[in-house]
Design a protein around this motif. Structure first.
Motif, PDB file in Angstrom:
ATOM      1  N   LEU A   1      24.409  26.995  42.188  1.00  0.00           N
ATOM      2  CA  LEU A   1      24.352  27.297  40.758  1.00  0.00           C
ATOM      3  C   LEU A   1      23.972  26.052  39.957  1.00  0.00           C
ATOM      4  CD1 LEU A   1      27.553  29.533  40.416  1.00  0.00           C
ATOM      5  CD2 LEU A   1      25.179  30.303  40.427  1.00  0.00           C
ATOM      6  N   GLY A   2      24.458  24.893  40.403  1.00  0.00           N
ATOM      7  CA  GLY A   2      24.169  23.651  39.691  1.00  0.00           C
ATOM      8  C   GLY A   2      22.731  23.195  39.829  1.00  0.00           C
ATOM      9  N   LYS A   3      22.005  23.704  40.820  1.00  0.00           N
ATOM     10  CA  LYS A   3      20.622  23.305  41.048  1.00  0.00           C
ATOM     11  C   LYS A   3      19.603  24.313  40.522  1.00  0.00           C
ATOM     12  CE  LYS A   3      21.647  20.532  45.178  1.00  0.00           C
ATOM     13  NZ  LYS A   3      21.248  19.240  44.579  1.00  0.00           N
ATOM     14  N   ILE A   4      20.074  25.297  39.755  1.00  0.00           N
ATOM     15  CA  ILE A   4      19.162  26.323  39.240  1.00  0.00           C
ATOM     16  C   ILE A   4      18.047  25.707  38.401  1.00  0.00           C
ATOM     17  CG2 ILE A   4      18.994  28.235  37.593  1.00  0.00           C
ATOM     18  CD1 ILE A   4      21.671  29.247  38.685  1.00  0.00           C
ATOM     19  N   SER A   5      18.403  24.774  37.514  1.00  0.00           N
ATOM     20  CA  SER A   5      17.382  24.186  36.639  1.00  0.00           C
ATOM     21  C   SER A   5      16.331  23.420  37.425  1.00  0.00           C
ATOM     22  CB  SER A   5      18.040  23.271  35.609  1.00  0.00           C
ATOM     23  OG  SER A   5      18.727  22.211  36.254  1.00  0.00           O
ATOM     24  N   ARG A   6      16.677  22.980  38.648  1.00  0.00           N
ATOM     25  CA  ARG A   6      15.733  22.249  39.489  1.00  0.00           C
ATOM     26  C   ARG A   6      14.906  23.183  40.367  1.00  0.00           C
ATOM     27  NH1 ARG A   6      18.319  18.125  43.675  1.00  0.00           N
ATOM     28  NH2 ARG A   6      19.126  17.314  41.686  1.00  0.00           N
ATOM     29  N   ASN A   7      15.494  24.278  40.808  1.00  0.00           N
ATOM     30  CA  ASN A   7      14.852  25.130  41.813  1.00  0.00           C
ATOM     31  C   ASN A   7      14.026  26.284  41.246  1.00  0.00           C
ATOM     32  OD1 ASN A   7      15.749  23.783  44.147  1.00  0.00           O
ATOM     33  ND2 ASN A   7      17.747  24.783  44.042  1.00  0.00           N
ATOM     34  N   TYR A   8      14.183  26.598  39.968  1.00  0.00           N
ATOM     35  CA  TYR A   8      13.487  27.739  39.378  1.00  0.00           C
ATOM     36  C   TYR A   8      12.566  27.262  38.263  1.00  0.00           C
ATOM     37  CZ  TYR A   8      16.885  30.211  42.151  1.00  0.00           C
ATOM     38  OH  TYR A   8      17.628  30.653  43.212  1.00  0.00           O
ATOM     39  N   SER A   9      11.722  28.127  37.802  1.00  0.00           N
ATOM     40  CA  SER A   9      10.653  27.750  36.885  1.00  0.00           C
ATOM     41  C   SER A   9      11.179  27.112  35.598  1.00  0.00           C
ATOM     42  CB  SER A   9       9.804  28.979  36.544  1.00  0.00           C
ATOM     43  OG  SER A   9       8.756  28.627  35.661  1.00  0.00           O
ATOM     44  N   GLN A  10      10.567  26.017  35.235  1.00  0.00           N
ATOM     45  CA  GLN A  10      10.912  25.331  33.989  1.00  0.00           C
ATOM     46  C   GLN A  10       9.938  25.654  32.867  1.00  0.00           C
ATOM     47  OE1 GLN A  10      13.916  23.467  33.769  1.00  0.00           O
ATOM     48  NE2 GLN A  10      13.945  24.772  35.594  1.00  0.00           N
ATOM     49  N   ARG A  11       9.027  26.569  33.141  1.00  0.00           N
ATOM     50  CA  ARG A  11       8.070  26.964  32.116  1.00  0.00           C
ATOM     51  C   ARG A  11       8.179  28.463  31.861  1.00  0.00           C
ATOM     52  NH1 ARG A  11       2.255  25.955  34.737  1.00  0.00           N
ATOM     53  NH2 ARG A  11       3.227  23.955  35.237  1.00  0.00           N
ATOM     54  N   ARG A  12       7.552  28.910  30.819  1.00  0.00           N
ATOM     55  CA  ARG A  12       7.528  30.336  30.513  1.00  0.00           C
ATOM     56  C   ARG A  12       6.527  31.023  31.432  1.00  0.00           C
ATOM     57  NH1 ARG A  12       5.760  32.560  24.634  1.00  0.00           N
ATOM     58  NH2 ARG A  12       3.817  31.592  25.310  1.00  0.00           N
ATOM     59  N   ASN A  13       6.930  32.146  32.014  1.00  0.00           N
ATOM     60  CA  ASN A  13       6.060  32.914  32.915  1.00  0.00           C
ATOM     61  C   ASN A  13       5.928  34.339  32.405  1.00  0.00           C
ATOM     62  OD1 ASN A  13       7.907  31.146  35.215  1.00  0.00           O
ATOM     63  ND2 ASN A  13       5.715  30.852  35.154  1.00  0.00           N
ATOM     64  N   LEU A  14       4.729  34.898  32.586  1.00  0.00           N
ATOM     65  CA  LEU A  14       4.488  36.291  32.240  1.00  0.00           C
ATOM     66  C   LEU A  14       4.127  37.037  33.518  1.00  0.00           C
ATOM     67  CD1 LEU A  14       4.291  38.286  29.829  1.00  0.00           C
ATOM     68  CD2 LEU A  14       1.833  37.824  29.789  1.00  0.00           C
ATOM     69  N   PHE A  15       4.966  37.985  33.915  1.00  0.00           N
ATOM     70  CA  PHE A  15       4.772  38.749  35.135  1.00  0.00           C
ATOM     71  C   PHE A  15       4.209  40.129  34.822  1.00  0.00           C
ATOM     72  CE2 PHE A  15       8.141  35.776  36.024  1.00  0.00           C
ATOM     73  CZ  PHE A  15       7.949  35.388  37.331  1.00  0.00           C
TER      74      PHE A  15
ATOM     75  N   SER B   1       9.742  58.907  37.276  1.00  0.00           N
ATOM     76  CA  SER B   1       8.989  58.196  36.245  1.00  0.00           C
ATOM     77  C   SER B   1       8.470  56.889  36.822  1.00  0.00           C
ATOM     78  CB  SER B   1       9.866  57.915  35.026  1.00  0.00           C
ATOM     79  OG  SER B   1      10.331  59.117  34.440  1.00  0.00           O
ATOM     80  N   GLU B   2       7.301  56.463  36.363  1.00  0.00           N
ATOM     81  CA  GLU B   2       6.686  55.235  36.848  1.00  0.00           C
ATOM     82  C   GLU B   2       6.077  54.489  35.673  1.00  0.00           C
ATOM     83  OE1 GLU B   2       5.000  56.732  41.167  1.00  0.00           O
ATOM     84  OE2 GLU B   2       3.732  57.014  39.387  1.00  0.00           O
ATOM     85  N   ALA B   3       5.951  53.172  35.817  1.00  0.00           N
ATOM     86  CA  ALA B   3       5.316  52.409  34.744  1.00  0.00           C
ATOM     87  C   ALA B   3       4.828  51.061  35.233  1.00  0.00           C
ATOM     88  CB  ALA B   3       6.276  52.206  33.581  1.00  0.00           C
ATOM     89  N   ILE B   4       3.809  50.573  34.554  1.00  0.00           N
ATOM     90  CA  ILE B   4       3.371  49.195  34.663  1.00  0.00           C
ATOM     91  C   ILE B   4       3.998  48.482  33.475  1.00  0.00           C
ATOM     92  CG2 ILE B   4       1.416  47.632  34.639  1.00  0.00           C
ATOM     93  CD1 ILE B   4       0.899  49.412  36.889  1.00  0.00           C
ATOM     94  N   ILE B   5       4.640  47.358  33.728  1.00  0.00           N
ATOM     95  CA  ILE B   5       5.246  46.628  32.613  1.00  0.00           C
ATOM     96  C   ILE B   5       4.889  45.159  32.692  1.00  0.00           C
ATOM     97  CG2 ILE B   5       7.192  48.227  32.465  1.00  0.00           C
ATOM     98  CD1 ILE B   5       8.939  46.075  33.744  1.00  0.00           C
ATOM     99  N   GLU B   6       4.946  44.496  31.565  1.00  0.00           N
ATOM    100  CA  GLU B   6       4.882  43.046  31.494  1.00  0.00           C
ATOM    101  C   GLU B   6       6.290  42.521  31.281  1.00  0.00           C
ATOM    102  OE1 GLU B   6       0.510  41.728  29.828  1.00  0.00           O
ATOM    103  OE2 GLU B   6       2.169  41.970  28.402  1.00  0.00           O
ATOM    104  N   VAL B   7       6.615  41.414  31.940  1.00  0.00           N
ATOM    105  CA  VAL B   7       7.940  40.808  31.822  1.00  0.00           C
ATOM    106  C   VAL B   7       7.771  39.342  31.451  1.00  0.00           C
ATOM    107  CG1 VAL B   7      10.117  40.318  32.984  1.00  0.00           C
ATOM    108  CG2 VAL B   7       8.814  42.363  33.610  1.00  0.00           C
TER     109      VAL B   7
END
Length: 418
Positions: free
Chosen positions: A132-146, A164-170
């Motif tokens: 948990l303490g290494k989350i800021s190091r191991n995961y994206s530090q920038r904004r991402n659009l999926f 129901s089905e959908a394409i979404i942006e996250v």
């Protein structure tokens, strides 16, 4: 946002049974087949299939079947298959036209399950705290659009009531802090198919919609999963290690040891041995206190209707790529019963969801405007089109429907094939 509200939104997200997609560009080659155990007949569901050197991907359905569209410019990269406890497999492709069918991807079990104490002798809770303490190091530090594709299904007993089905942006903001504030979802395209029978109307309302990748991001959502002041409520235990994508994983099981005014969790957390990043979580929400669970997950029901939650299962997985872990896959299943006063028998319902993140933009020029964002109070099925156009997903990667889902579509459409 309170823990109570977070868990309500969690249940909302359980109305999903899906896959993932990405908008295809240029000429595509369509690959289809199955993933199975090597030297065996068992088909493998939920296998991650990606094109190396890109963000293109999908997962196999519950029958082990897959379909993936690969731009011809990337066809020589092949398709990589990854699954918990199995060796990864790179499928080399020889172009044979615009469609290649009947592909069989054989996955071999690693056979390298190790005792965790030989490698790591510390307190399992300490290991979780370190991750948990290494989350800021191991995961994206920038904004991402999926981009993502999901499918949601509702069943009464064994009979489908709706699909129901959908394409979404996250839009996901930086993981520098464990908060989902600012994360947003937008529906790009979707469709629905509901039972025409009046008696099939689901009489209860669980908050729902495509908020799954926001609410159930356990790494980012501290209010949902293992906030610092919650660790004392759980008992942790080291389990035998395993492999995910040929990377050795610590496995820590956890179960409630204390009490709270909201339901706690029981399950396993997988932690990458090298980076200590959280790779996967599998957990059940405690529904043993029916009243507490009902207050948490139920939004609305008619007077005189009894609602009883039976089970709530969640799987959340992250994909390691170029030194960073990204949210990749979510699966949820909710089972509950409803009965009316003075009625002899109750009805059992199952709401299932599956979702995979694909097509990641690491430098989006624009985000998701508030006016276009999906809100938790929105009703997803009211925001999409009917299930009519057979070429609806023509330009997208999707998870193919299982055999049972294909049959359900035929029944719900009165014999019209999907």
């Amino acid at each position: 946002m309170s823990r109570q509200k977070i868990l309500i939104r969690l249940m909302a997200s359980l109305i999903l049974l899906a896959g993932h997609c990405m908008e295809m560009r240029g000429e595509d080659i369509v690959l289809s087949g199955i993933v199975k155990e090597k030297n065996g007949k068992k088909r493998l569901p939920g296998v991650s299939l990606t094109v190396p050197g890109s963000n293109i991907g999908t997962v196999s359905n519950s029958d082990g079947s897959f379909v993936i569209k690969v731009p011809d410019s990337l066809i020589n990269n092949g398709v990589n298959a990854e699954y918990l406890g199995y060796k990864s497999y790179l499928l080399r492709i020889k172009p044979e036209g615009k469609r290649i069918r009947n592909i069989v991807i054989p996955l071999e079990m690693t056979g390298k399950v190790l005792d965790e104490y030989v490698v790591y002798g510390s307190d399992p809770r300490y290991l979780v705290e370190e991750a948990l303490g290494k989350i800021s190091r191991n995961y994206s530090q920038r904004r991402n659009l999926f981009t993502s594709f999901y499918r949601e299904t509702i069943k009464k007993g064994k009979r489908y009531l709706g699909i129901s089905e959908a394409i979404i942006e996250v839009l996901k903001n930086s993981y520098s802090v464990r908060t989902i504030s600012g994360d947003k979802v937008r529906i790009i395209k979707g469709r629905r198919l509901l039972s025409p029978q009046q008696t099939d109307t689901l009489a209860v309302k669980l908050m729902g919609g495509p908020m799954l990748p926001v609410v159930l991001d356990v790494v980012k959502n501290e209010e949902l999963f293992f906030s610092p002041n919650e660790l004392d409520l759980y008992k942790f235990k080291m389990e035998p290690m395993t492999y995910i994508d040929d990377r050795l994983q610590f496995v820590v099981s956890f179960k409630p040891e204390g009490k709270a005014d909201y339901p706690l969790h029981k399950g396993k957390i997988y932690i990458d041995r090298e980076t200590l990043s959280i790779t996967k979580t599998e957990f059940n929400v405690d529904v043993s206190d029916s009243d507490k669970a009902t207050r948490t997950i139920l939004r609305k029901k008619p007077r005189g209707l009894h609602f009883k939650p039976q089970e709530l299962e969640c799987v959340v997985a992250y994909k390691y790529q170029d030194g960073v872990s990204y949210l990749n896959y979510i699966q949820t299943t909710t089972r509950f019963k409803c009965d009316w006063k003075r009625r002899l028998f109750s009805s059992g319902y199952t709401i299932s969801a599956e979702m995979v993140m694909v097509d990641r933009d690491d430098n989006p020029q624009t985000g998701i405007q508030n006016k276009n964002a999906y809100r938790g109070k929105d009703v997803f099925s009211d925001m999409v089109d009917d299930f009519k156009d057979e070429d609806f997903w023509k330009d997208y990667n999707i998870i193919p429907p299982t055999e049972s889902l294909e049959k359900a579509v035929l029944k719900l459409e009165g014999g019209k094939k999907l």
